[in-house]
Design an enzyme around this catalytic site. Structure first.
Site, PDB file in Angstrom:
ATOM      1  N   CYS A  54       0.842  -1.208   0.000  1.00 39.46           N
ATOM      2  CA  CYS A  54       0.000   0.000   0.000  1.00 39.46           C
ATOM      3  C   CYS A  54       0.871   1.250   0.000  1.00 39.46           C
ATOM      4  O   CYS A  54       0.349   2.359   0.109  1.00 39.46           O
ATOM      5  CB  CYS A  54      -0.916   0.002   1.208  1.00 39.46           C
ATOM      6  N   CYS A  57       4.874   1.763   3.949  1.00 38.46           N
ATOM      7  CA  CYS A  57       6.226   1.733   4.521  1.00 38.46           C
ATOM      8  C   CYS A  57       7.092   2.842   3.921  1.00 38.46           C
ATOM      9  O   CYS A  57       7.947   3.396   4.608  1.00 38.46           O
ATOM     10  CB  CYS A  57       6.864   0.359   4.321  1.00 38.46           C
ATOM     11  N   CYS A 167       4.235  -7.177   5.345  1.00 30.32           N
ATOM     12  CA  CYS A 167       3.784  -7.890   4.140  1.00 30.32           C
ATOM     13  C   CYS A 167       4.973  -8.462   3.377  1.00 30.32           C
ATOM     14  O   CYS A 167       4.961  -9.627   2.960  1.00 30.32           O
ATOM     15  CB  CYS A 167       2.980  -6.963   3.244  1.00 30.32           C
ATOM     16  N   CYS A 205       3.565  -2.794  10.353  1.00 33.75           N
ATOM     17  CA  CYS A 205       2.560  -2.395   9.357  1.00 33.75           C
ATOM     18  C   CYS A 205       2.061  -1.013   9.717  1.00 33.75           C
ATOM     19  O   CYS A 205       1.031  -0.873  10.350  1.00 33.75           O
ATOM     20  CB  CYS A 205       1.423  -3.412   9.325  1.00 33.75           C
ATOM     21  N   HIS A 243       5.003  -6.407  25.723  1.00 35.74           N
ATOM     22  CA  HIS A 243       4.344  -6.561  27.032  1.00 35.74           C
ATOM     23  C   HIS A 243       5.299  -6.268  28.198  1.00 35.74           C
ATOM     24  O   HIS A 243       4.869  -5.775  29.242  1.00 35.74           O
ATOM     25  CB  HIS A 243       3.837  -8.007  27.094  1.00 35.74           C
ATOM     26  N   CYS A 246       5.612  -2.337  28.435  1.00 31.05           N
ATOM     27  CA  CYS A 246       4.385  -1.540  28.303  1.00 31.05           C
ATOM     28  C   CYS A 246       4.088  -0.774  29.586  1.00 31.05           C
ATOM     29  O   CYS A 246       4.194  -1.314  30.684  1.00 31.05           O
ATOM     30  CB  CYS A 246       3.215  -2.465  27.962  1.00 31.05           C
ATOM     31  N   CYS A 271      -5.259  -2.032  31.268  1.00 36.17           N
ATOM     32  CA  CYS A 271      -4.656  -2.930  30.267  1.00 36.17           C
ATOM     33  C   CYS A 271      -5.677  -3.266  29.176  1.00 36.17           C
ATOM     34  O   CYS A 271      -6.868  -3.413  29.447  1.00 36.17           O
ATOM     35  CB  CYS A 271      -4.192  -4.201  30.983  1.00 36.17           C
ATOM     36  N   CYS A 277      -5.368  -6.866  22.832  1.00 31.41           N
ATOM     37  CA  CYS A 277      -3.954  -6.475  22.738  1.00 31.41           C
ATOM     38  C   CYS A 277      -3.057  -7.697  22.517  1.00 31.41           C
ATOM     39  O   CYS A 277      -3.153  -8.690  23.225  1.00 31.41           O
ATOM     40  CB  CYS A 277      -3.514  -5.740  24.003  1.00 31.41           C
ATOM     41  N   CYS A 286       8.356  -0.661  20.303  1.00 33.56           N
ATOM     42  CA  CYS A 286       7.392   0.457  20.231  1.00 33.56           C
ATOM     43  C   CYS A 286       7.196   1.181  21.571  1.00 33.56           C
ATOM     44  O   CYS A 286       7.139   2.417  21.578  1.00 33.56           O
ATOM     45  CB  CYS A 286       6.030  -0.031  19.722  1.00 33.56           C
ATOM     46  N   CYS A 298       0.725   2.868  19.893  1.00 32.00           N
ATOM     47  CA  CYS A 298      -0.656   2.371  19.845  1.00 32.00           C
ATOM     48  C   CYS A 298      -1.299   2.291  21.234  1.00 32.00           C
ATOM     49  O   CYS A 298      -2.340   2.896  21.472  1.00 32.00           O
ATOM     50  CB  CYS A 298      -0.691   1.000  19.152  1.00 32.00           C
ATOM     51  N   CYS A 305      -2.214  -3.252  20.849  1.00 34.43           N
ATOM     52  CA  CYS A 305      -1.173  -3.675  19.899  1.00 34.43           C
ATOM     53  C   CYS A 305      -1.772  -4.760  19.020  1.00 34.43           C
ATOM     54  O   CYS A 305      -2.377  -5.709  19.528  1.00 34.43           O
ATOM     55  CB  CYS A 305       0.029  -4.210  20.683  1.00 34.43           C
ATOM     56  N   CYS A 308       1.734  -6.259  14.696  1.00 33.13           N
ATOM     57  CA  CYS A 308       2.100  -6.123  13.284  1.00 33.13           C
ATOM     58  C   CYS A 308       3.576  -6.389  12.990  1.00 33.13           C
ATOM     59  O   CYS A 308       3.960  -6.448  11.825  1.00 33.13           O
ATOM     60  CB  CYS A 308       1.673  -4.759  12.745  1.00 33.13           C
TER      61      CYS A 308
HETATM   62 FE1  SF4 Z   1       0.515  -6.134  27.804  1.00 34.85          FE
HETATM   63 FE2  SF4 Z   1      -1.105  -4.981  25.997  1.00 34.85          FE
HETATM   64 FE3  SF4 Z   1      -1.759  -4.901  28.565  1.00 34.85          FE
HETATM   65 FE4  SF4 Z   1       0.297  -3.465  27.643  1.00 34.85          FE
HETATM   66  S1  SF4 Z   1      -1.892  -3.189  27.135  1.00 34.85           S
HETATM   67  S2  SF4 Z   1       0.253  -4.717  29.506  1.00 34.85           S
HETATM   68  S3  SF4 Z   1       1.124  -4.857  26.072  1.00 34.85           S
HETATM   69  S4  SF4 Z   1      -1.575  -6.763  27.293  1.00 34.85           S
END
Ligand code: SF4
Length: 370
Positions: A54, A57, A167, A205, A243, A246, A271, A277, A286, A298, A305, A308
């Protein structure tokens, strides 16, 4: 660079930004500056082609967080072909691809954005024209050249191949639940053409611009393919689980989840696991690197999440807004039948015991996690 008005001080600043981009110590800045200077003598040629994509990127790359670093990268590279940004078109542009493949064999880097459709003789993705003609409703016309033919022509002479985006790296959306086009990831095609040709997969992505620029810089500075994980992704960007880093991980551990997208005043610390997620199975930086010049990412924007950066995106990680149906952790069998996959995943990873107990409606043992 001097001719372009870039001072020594600015150049060292760029080298510092490069170090930050690659996650290197500031003590290596002089070394990076020296390597960047050395690159001025011979610009490595780059051919950037697009398959079933698309162009996201490319757009992501043009929105890079470090515009001056990107400028340096582009200045140090000779990007001979890029269908979206190059001025030339038609036979003139395609001629560059053919000439580079012949004249600079073994020297150019081939960047491929989007996977390769192989069904129907590759007719689902064509660009440029074949030399020979074919009969069409009584007229003779030149045939379209499929992506598969371009890959056969360009892969053998490439020093390395970069598959840019999910992709290209793993098939992504074009390969998900729709095999009519016979989509194959770039690495599969390369393996068929030149078994030992190095392929670097940059998932996402789209792919984060830092992931691409950082990989190219690392390759140019160290003159070798960066250390890769088992999916051929550079470890410096895809070495850590989302994770684990995060900012909502404490909420996960405490069993505090957003339950409803219709909540018009959501607690932005909850969460997003229950709403789909995929952070617990996705490796990418990220949460620490963030997107749009480090503004957000995100989960920070209250979106789960989608995984991707992973090979299992999109097909095996969809529906996007539903929790993962099953998770397999190395060496452990999920106890799906008794506890449900969520409990199994949490137990296997040694994480989220609070959540597990909450799901099972059981009292936690004294002293916290078991
Ligand atoms: Fe894990 Fe997603 Fe919860 Fe963050 S939002 S703690 S990455 S499950």
């Amino acid at each position: 660079m001097e001719k372009k008005g870039v001072t020594r001080r600015q150049f060292l600043k760029y080298a510092g930004a490069t170090a930050a981009l690659l996650g290197l110590s500031e003590s290596l800045i002089p070394e990076i500056a020296r390597a960047l200077e050395e690159l001025s003598s011979g610009k490595p040629p780059v051919l950037w082609i697009q398959g079933q994509n698309c162009t996201g990127c490319s757009i992501s790359f043009l929105n890079t967080n470090y515009p001056m670093v990107a400028e340096i990268v582009l200045d140090k590279l000779s990007v001979r072909y890029h269908p979206t940004v190059m001025a030339a078109a038609g036979d003139k542009a395609f001629g560059v691809l053919e000439e580079t493949a012949k004249e600079l064999a073994g020297k150019y880097v081939l960047v491929v954005e989007g996977p390769v459709p192989t069904a129907e003789g590759g007719e689902y993705c064509t660009f440029g024209l074949e030399k020979e003609t074919a009969s069409f409703h009584g007229y003779q016309r030149r045939k379209d050249k499929p992506m598969t033919a371009w890959m056969e022509e360009l892969v053998p002479g490439a020093a390395a191949v970069v598959a840019l985006g999910n992709c290209a790296s793993f098939g992504g959306i074009p390969a998900a639940n729709a095999s009519v086009t016979g989509t194959k990831p770039v690495q599969e095609i390369v393996k068929e053409i030149a078994k030992d040709k190095p392929v670097i997969n940059i998932g996402g992505c789209p792919a984060h611009p830092d992931w691409f620029i950082g990989t190219v810089l690392d390759y140019l500075i160290n003159k070798r393919v960066p250390e890769l994980d088992r999916h051929n992704r550079p470890k410096m960007f895809f070495g850590k689980l989302i994770h684990e880093n995060c900012e909502r991980r404490a909420a996960f551990d405490a069993g505090l989840f957003l339950e409803d997208w219709n909540d018009d005043n959501p607690d932005m610390k909850l969460c997003l696991f229950k709403l789909g997620c995929k952070g617990p199975v996705t490796y990418a930086d990220c949460p620490t690197r963030r997107w749009n010049s480090g503004v957000n990412w995100c989960v920070g924007a209250n979106a789960p999440c989608h995984g991707c950066a992973e090979p299992s995106f999109y097909k095996d990680l969809s529906p996007l807004y539903e929790p993962l149906p099953e998770v397999h952790f190395a060496g452990l069998t999920p106890m799906v039948d008794t506890l449900g996959w969520i409990g199994a995943a949490a137990t296997a990873a040694g994480i989220g015991a609070h959540y597990l107990y909450k799901q099972l409606g059981k009292k936690e043992p004294e002293g916290g996690e078991s």
